[in-house]
Design a protein around this motif. Structure first.
Motif, PDB file in Angstrom:
ATOM      1  N   GLU A  57      25.624  49.418  21.669  1.00  0.00           N
ATOM      2  CA  GLU A  57      26.411  48.150  20.994  1.00  0.00           C
ATOM      3  C   GLU A  57      27.623  47.265  22.398  1.00  0.00           C
ATOM      4  OE1 GLU A  57      28.812  50.245  18.016  1.00  0.00           O
ATOM      5  OE2 GLU A  57      27.191  50.263  16.489  1.00  0.00           O
ATOM      6  N   TYR A  59      30.227  44.164  22.139  1.00  0.00           N
ATOM      7  CA  TYR A  59      31.564  44.416  21.853  1.00  0.00           C
ATOM      8  C   TYR A  59      31.441  42.608  22.345  1.00  0.00           C
ATOM      9  CZ  TYR A  59      31.423  47.536  17.824  1.00  0.00           C
ATOM     10  OH  TYR A  59      30.499  48.435  17.125  1.00  0.00           O
ATOM     11  N   GLU A 298      39.021  51.703  17.671  1.00  0.00           N
ATOM     12  CA  GLU A 298      38.360  51.358  18.388  1.00  0.00           C
ATOM     13  C   GLU A 298      38.214  50.070  18.721  1.00  0.00           C
ATOM     14  OE1 GLU A 298      34.908  53.774  20.778  1.00  0.00           O
ATOM     15  OE2 GLU A 298      34.588  53.854  18.796  1.00  0.00           O
ATOM     16  N   PHE A 300      37.899  46.164  21.392  1.00  0.00           N
ATOM     17  CA  PHE A 300      37.838  45.831  22.911  1.00  0.00           C
ATOM     18  C   PHE A 300      38.893  44.877  23.349  1.00  0.00           C
ATOM     19  CE2 PHE A 300      35.276  42.540  20.399  1.00  0.00           C
ATOM     20  CZ  PHE A 300      35.685  41.038  21.189  1.00  0.00           C
ATOM     21  N   LYS A 338      36.893  50.473  22.885  1.00  0.00           N
ATOM     22  CA  LYS A 338      35.004  49.794  22.805  1.00  0.00           C
ATOM     23  C   LYS A 338      34.404  49.344  23.989  1.00  0.00           C
ATOM     24  CE  LYS A 338      34.407  49.439  18.098  1.00  0.00           C
ATOM     25  NZ  LYS A 338      32.852  50.135  17.626  1.00  0.00           N
ATOM     26  N   SER A 339      35.249  48.524  24.870  1.00  0.00           N
ATOM     27  CA  SER A 339      34.541  47.563  26.205  1.00  0.00           C
ATOM     28  C   SER A 339      35.804  46.990  26.165  1.00  0.00           C
ATOM     29  CB  SER A 339      33.449  47.184  25.864  1.00  0.00           C
ATOM     30  OG  SER A 339      33.528  45.847  25.246  1.00  0.00           O
TER      31      SER A 339
END
Length: 714
Positions: A57, A59, A298, A300, A338-339
């Motif tokens: 995934e 994002y 969670e 980004f 997440k990122s």
């Protein structure tokens, strides 16, 4: 009959790779009017790959929800790469099947590997690593290498009863059809640009927000000895990528942790060098769906959002609950996101620019499957952290690691600093503490190939645990008189110097004249967390470890005929220390250890400054009252009492030699010109030493004769 023996080494081909980087970005690299403004990457290791695949995934911010975003594949890496690859030590010559290199030598049935223009040793395009390790396209279907799926007892109908191989070439792949999932509608095989859109639509053309793609890799032999079908000398593999692109908006929350309330480090203020004592902090990044809420999720964050949130938080800060400036931030923990998305171009902020706002030794911890190949970035995988780039440590600046970081070959951890190169052949000594293990052999570390100073060497030493002192001056009557002594050190045993432990190093080989660019580099280093340092001072006694230090060896010795026993305790720090000089420490300066009690307090203040990555000794014993025991001690190598007078044949003992473990240390009372000869008569070295000087030379174990006297080196 004549027999001919041929020495032939066969190369096993291995198309399987260990990792690659997937980059998602906007813009068009082939159109200068459409530059990138956003870029994010994920690194996948071989544990992430399988034929059945998994969903990866990505994002992105909602501002990119309706844009077509491109995915490219780069930094292909195998631990089996040969010397033409970064730090290659194997035999593999791997590449993407759709790389620039492969398109020139694709093995489609034309000359391919057997072309007269093929040069496997070339360092020019298209033979370079970067020409092999990047591709902008992927296959839309997999390729069936054999009929293994038909060879099982549950199969029905007519099937072959033996394994049949289907050799791969690009032309055969493009000429056939397949299905991305292995069943259902079959489509023509082709290599396509990987373009997704988070909303599923872009302009008038429908673009999916997810897709299944296949990345093909190859390995080839370097020895093309027969004009035969090219595929016989290449092996292939493919990896299924299920990519899902999503757009969301999250809001940052910052959590601050003070790691050092006092430091002592080197800093430029108004272009002037100064000693700083700033507090140092760690930052943990969190996300919430609604600004100001407590419901952590969670999510980004973009580099711009992170920068704006930090700027707002530090505006008007008094330094009590968070830093005053960004250069007091020693780590950023974004591992639970997440990122992290890098926004570039106008109004953007690259990852490198964001990192540069923090302390020189800042460590940036990224989420799982997010990465950066920049120095001092780490990414999370299975609750551990790995570096996709290098860990580069800047001298005389604080350092703190909340978590271990594993670098993987060809990446490394490295520390550099300049030390004074003594004149007249004296040894170049320095104290050092490093947050990573260092490979040694017989106590000697050699800088690896590919480092800044390959082949440079230094020994790693500890003070001898007992009988470590000898007095070089006679005791005088006054209790306030000083003594000058020799302290004896020996190279460490084993195969590595420990992380987070102070040592004495002796540079024996390095470039430079007046200054030695001392470097310590470890490929595949494990950078250890520094969380187990001493957090409080305990009692005020000297032997007690100071706050923010790591303990080294303990050594003991005696002076004045054994009546004055002294216990030394080595300590090192990554924060730097401003110590109370009158309390009494032995600190390293000018090639020897000096007693801080001799600092002119009235002129300089009652302070001893010790920079980060250095060690010093606390001590106990040595007399009572106001006796100051020793003003200093020299660093000698070997065993106390192992000295040998080697000029006695001349009727005077004006030189002593101390055989150690792989060393001979000379100490001269007069000028000397020495020849070092092995027992078999072979000359191995010459030492020119002046009166009052000390020199250490490194020699293999054995029996040596120096000016007629015998020495045994262990």
């Amino acid at each position: 009959m004549i027999w001919v023996t041929v020495d032939l080494t066969l190369q096993a081909l291995n198309p399987y790779i260990n990792s690659m980087e997937i980059v998602c970005h906007d813009g068009d690299d082939n159109d200068p009017t459409k530059p990138r403004t956003m870029e994010m990457s994920q690194t996948f290791t071989n544990d992430d790959f399988s034929v059945s695949g998994g969903v990866f995934e990505f994002y992105v911010p909602e501002r990119y929800a309706n844009e077509n975003l491109t995915f490219t594949f780069s930094n292909l890496y195998s631990t089996d790469g040969d010397e033409t690859y970064p730090n290659g030590k194997g035999a593999a010559r791997y590449s993407f099947v759709t790389s620039d290199y492969f398109e020139n030598f694709d093995g489609n049935g034309d000359d391919g590997l057997y072309s007269t223009s093929y040069d496997p040793e070339s360092t020019a395009a298209p033979f370079r690593y970067e020409d092999k390790a990047f591709t902008a396209v992927a296959g839309n279907n997999f390729f069936k290498f054999n009929n293994a799926d038909e060879l099982n007892s549950s199969s029905t109908g007519t099937h072959p009863d033996h394994l049949i191989e289907y050799p791969f070439t690009v032309s055969k792949y493009l000429a056939s059809t397949g299905s991305p999932t292995g069943e259902g509608t079959f489509t023509q095989n082709e290599f396509v640009d990987v373009i997704l859109n988070a909303s599923g639509t872009a302009n008038t053309a429908t673009v999916k927000n997810s897709g299944i793609f296949y990345i093909f890799t190859a390995d080839e032999t370097r020895y093309n000895i027969a004009k035969t079908t090219a595929w016989e000398h290449r092996y292939y593999a493919f990896y299924r990528m299920d990519i899902d692109l999503k757009a969301m908006t999250y809001h940052p929350e910052l959590e601050w942790t003070k790691v050092y309330d006092k430091t002592c480090y080197y800093k430029k203020v108004d272009n002037k060098d100064t000693d700083a004592e700033d507090s140092m902090w760690g930052l943990k990044l969190k996300t919430v769906e609604t600004a100001g809420s407590n419901g952590e999720v969670e999510g980004f964050l973009t580099t711009v959002e992170i920068d704006n949130a930090i700027t707002a938080a530090l505006t008007g800060s008094d330094g009590s609950t968070k830093p005053k400036t960004t250069d007091q931030i020693l780590y950023v923990d974004a591992s639970n996101l997440k990122s992290v998305v890098a926004i570039q171009g106008t109004g953007g902020l690259s990852m490198e620019t964001l990192k540069a706002k923090f302390a020189p030794n800042v460590l940036f911890y990224l989420p799982e499957k997010s990465t950066s190949t920049l120095d001092n970035f780490a990414y999370k995988q299975d609750d551990k952290f790995y570096a996709a780039g290098n860990i580069v440590i800047t001298d005389r600046n604080p350092f703190y690691a909340p978590f271990d970081i594993q670098t993987t070959s060809p990446n490394y951890a490295t520390y550099t600093r300049e030390i004074s190169w003594p004149r007249n052949g004296k040894t170049a000594l320095a104290t050092v503490i490093l947050p990573f293990q260092l490979t040694v052999r017989d106590g000697v570390h050699t800088e690896p190939a590919g480092s800044m100073y390959p082949g440079s060497q230094f020994t790693v030493n500890l003070m001898n645990p007992s009988n470590c002192l000898s007095i070089t001056e006679e005791e005088l009557n006054s209790a306030n008189d000083y003594y000058k002594a020799d302290a004896y050190f020996s190279p460490i045993s084993g195969t590595s110097a420990e992380a987070n432990k102070p040592y004495m190093i002796n540079v024996t080989s390095a470039p430079g004249d007046d200054n030695v660019p001392f470097a310590a580099t470890q490929i595949g280093a494990l950078v250890k967390a520094t969380t187990d340092m001493i957090k409080d001072t305990g009692t005020a006694d000297n032997p007690t470890p100071e706050r923010y230090t790591f303990a080294g060896e303990t050594a003991s010795g005696s002076i004045n005929g054994g009546n004055s026993s002294i216990s030394f305790h080595n300590q090192g720090s990554f924060s730097g220390k401003k110590l109370t000089a009158s309390k009494g420490y032995f600190y390293f300066s000018g090639g020897m250890y000096l007693n801080s009690k001799n600092i002119n307090i009235s002129a300089l203040g009652d302070a001893l400054y010790v920079y980060p990555f250095r060690g010093y000794y606390t001590y106990a014993g040595g007399g009572t009252g106001n006796a100051k025991i020793m003003t200093a001690f020299n660093v000698l190598f070997g065993e106390n009492g192992g000295t040998t007078g080697i000029t006695e044949l001349a009727g005077k003992a004006d030189l002593v030699a101390i055989p150690g473990r792989g060393t001979i240390t000379f100490k001269a009372a007069a000028d000397n010109d020495l020849q070092i000869v092995k027992a078999n008569g072979m000359k191995v070295g010459r030492v020119v030493i002046g009166a009052g000087e000390t020199q250490t030379v490194h020699v293999p174990a054995g029996l040596y004769i120096v000016n007629g006297a015998k020495l045994i080196v262990k």
